[in-house]
Design a protein around this motif. Structure first.
Motif, mmCIF file in Angstrom:
data_model
loop_
_atom_site.group_PDB
_atom_site.id
_atom_site.type_symbol
_atom_site.label_atom_id
_atom_site.label_comp_id
_atom_site.label_asym_id
_atom_site.label_seq_id
_atom_site.Cartn_x
_atom_site.Cartn_y
_atom_site.Cartn_z
ATOM 1 N N GLN A 187 -3.640 -6.474 -5.797
ATOM 2 C CA GLN A 187 -4.468 -6.324 -7.001
ATOM 3 C C GLN A 187 -4.864 -7.705 -7.557
ATOM 4 O OE1 GLN A 187 -5.848 -3.699 -7.787
ATOM 5 N NE2 GLN A 187 -6.121 -3.423 -9.970
ATOM 6 N N ALA A 221 2.181 -5.066 -3.823
ATOM 7 C CA ALA A 221 1.092 -4.304 -4.448
ATOM 8 C C ALA A 221 0.421 -5.196 -5.492
ATOM 9 C CB ALA A 221 1.627 -3.029 -5.082
ATOM 10 N N GLY A 222 1.243 -5.963 -6.218
ATOM 11 C CA GLY A 222 0.701 -6.899 -7.204
ATOM 12 C C GLY A 222 -0.174 -7.962 -6.553
ATOM 13 N N THR A 259 -5.331 -10.336 -5.815
ATOM 14 C CA THR A 259 -6.373 -10.824 -4.903
ATOM 15 C C THR A 259 -7.757 -10.375 -5.373
ATOM 16 O OG1 THR A 259 -4.825 -10.802 -3.041
ATOM 17 C CG2 THR A 259 -7.176 -10.663 -2.498
ATOM 18 N N LYS A 260 -7.866 -9.094 -5.767
ATOM 19 C CA LYS A 260 -9.155 -8.567 -6.228
ATOM 20 C C LYS A 260 -9.572 -9.229 -7.538
ATOM 21 C CE LYS A 260 -7.966 -4.071 -4.297
ATOM 22 N NZ LYS A 260 -7.652 -2.681 -4.628
ATOM 23 N N ALA A 261 -8.612 -9.394 -8.449
ATOM 24 C CA ALA A 261 -8.923 -9.990 -9.758
ATOM 25 C C ALA A 261 -9.414 -11.432 -9.603
ATOM 26 C CB ALA A 261 -7.686 -9.934 -10.656
ATOM 27 N N HIS A 277 0.817 -1.221 0.000
ATOM 28 C CA HIS A 277 0.000 0.000 0.000
ATOM 29 C C HIS A 277 0.848 1.268 0.000
ATOM 30 C CE1 HIS A 277 -3.942 -1.835 0.494
ATOM 31 N NE2 HIS A 277 -3.480 -2.585 1.480
ATOM 32 N N SER A 303 -8.717 -6.495 1.522
ATOM 33 C CA SER A 303 -7.433 -6.678 2.207
ATOM 34 C C SER A 303 -7.566 -6.075 3.600
ATOM 35 C CB SER A 303 -6.271 -6.053 1.427
ATOM 36 O OG SER A 303 -6.359 -4.670 1.414
#
Ligand code: NAP
Length: 251
Positions: free
Chosen positions: A164, A160-161, A166-168, A146, A239
């Motif tokens: 992101q 950070a990857g 995780t969301k995808a 973050h 998260s």
């Protein structure tokens, strides 16, 4: 009762030969989960298995390099378990100034932390889909996913990857009943960093944490159990930061 549903479930914990992974494996075992511990160092894994079994749980060790899809497939075939839970915890740090960073170091951090998280999630989710009973995936990211600090460019980019990713994955797999969430620890005291945090540089860092102290592994337990169990049944793509307020420290 909260977390009762964990009893009789099965979980894969990567990076479980030590540190937080071993802690999470013991925690799940204490809640009645049959745990498969995965990492590269076989001997350390065997010792970890003994500790998890002593915590009252069933434990099995499989050697796995998360950055290598063939190794991930072989380990899952060896374990031969239909997993309900995946704790995607394996990770390496890698520190150094960006200007000096070798390509191989960048690759090592990104391959382990980001590609490894994806490869294991993909392999386990395929099994969860086939078994048709859904599951919970918890990716261990970091507050460095973050915000940034000096000398951790590859690590921060990898985490950070992971957030992101995780969301995808949560979006794609929600219809299969698979929840995917990230847990973002702040600075947690483990054997690996205890000496650093005892030093003057380490103490300076601790003074920048609003709670003015490091976290202890057990302080991640509530968030991990929430995301892994039915207590978190409507949480996906989220998260959770557990960091003593570090992310809201004054700019
Ligand atoms: P650690 O003590 O160094 O443990 C890392 C684990 O990952 C080890 O079991 C290691 O086992 C395994 N591992 C490394 N590369 C691997 C690979 N290619 N394939 C399979 N396993 C691999 O670190 P930790 O502090 O417990 O950290 C665990 C996770 O929490 C990491 O993702 C880390 O980024 C994250 N985290 C930690 C903190 C903290 O303050 N401790 C804060 C934020 C986030 P082998 O060497 O046997 O493979």
């Amino acid at each position: 009762m909260l977390f009762e549903d964990l009893k009789g479930k099965s979980a894969l914990v990567t990076g479980a030969s030590g540190g937080l992974g071993l802690h999470f494996a013991e925690l799940l075992a204490r809640h009645g989960v049959a745990v498969v511990l995965a990492a590269r160092r076989k001997e350390a894994l065997e010792e970890a298995c003994v500790r998890v079994a002593a915590a009252g749980g069933s434990a099995q060790a499989v050697q796995m390099d998360v950055a290598d899809s063939a190794s991930v497939a072989a380990a899952l075939a060896e374990a031969a378990v239909d997993f309900d839970i995946l704790i995607n915890n394996a990770g390496i740090s890698g520190a150094g100034r960006a200007v000096d960073l070798e390509e191989a170091e960048w690759d090592g951090v990104l391959d382990t932390n980001l590609k490894g998280t994806f490869l294991v999630a993909q392999a386990v989710a395929r099994g969860m889909r086939e078994a048709g009973r859904g599951g919970a995936i918890v990716n261990i990211a970091s507050i460095l996913g973050h915000r940034v600090a000096g000398n951790v460019s590859a690590y921060a980019a990898s985490k950070a990857g992971v957030i992101q990713l995780t969301k995808a994955l949560a979006l794609e797999w929600a219809r299969d009943g698979i929840r995917v969430n990230a847990l973002c620890p702040g600075y947690i005291e483990t054997a690996i960093n205890r000496d650093f945090f005892a030093s003057e540089a380490g103490q300076q860092l601790v003074r920048r944490i609003p709670q003015r102290r490091l976290g202890q592994p057990r302080e991640l337990d509530g968030a991990l159990l929430l995301l892994a169990s039915a207590a978190g049944s409507y949480i996906t793509g989220s998260s959770i930061e557990v960091d003593g307020g570090h992310l809201v420290s004054s700019l």
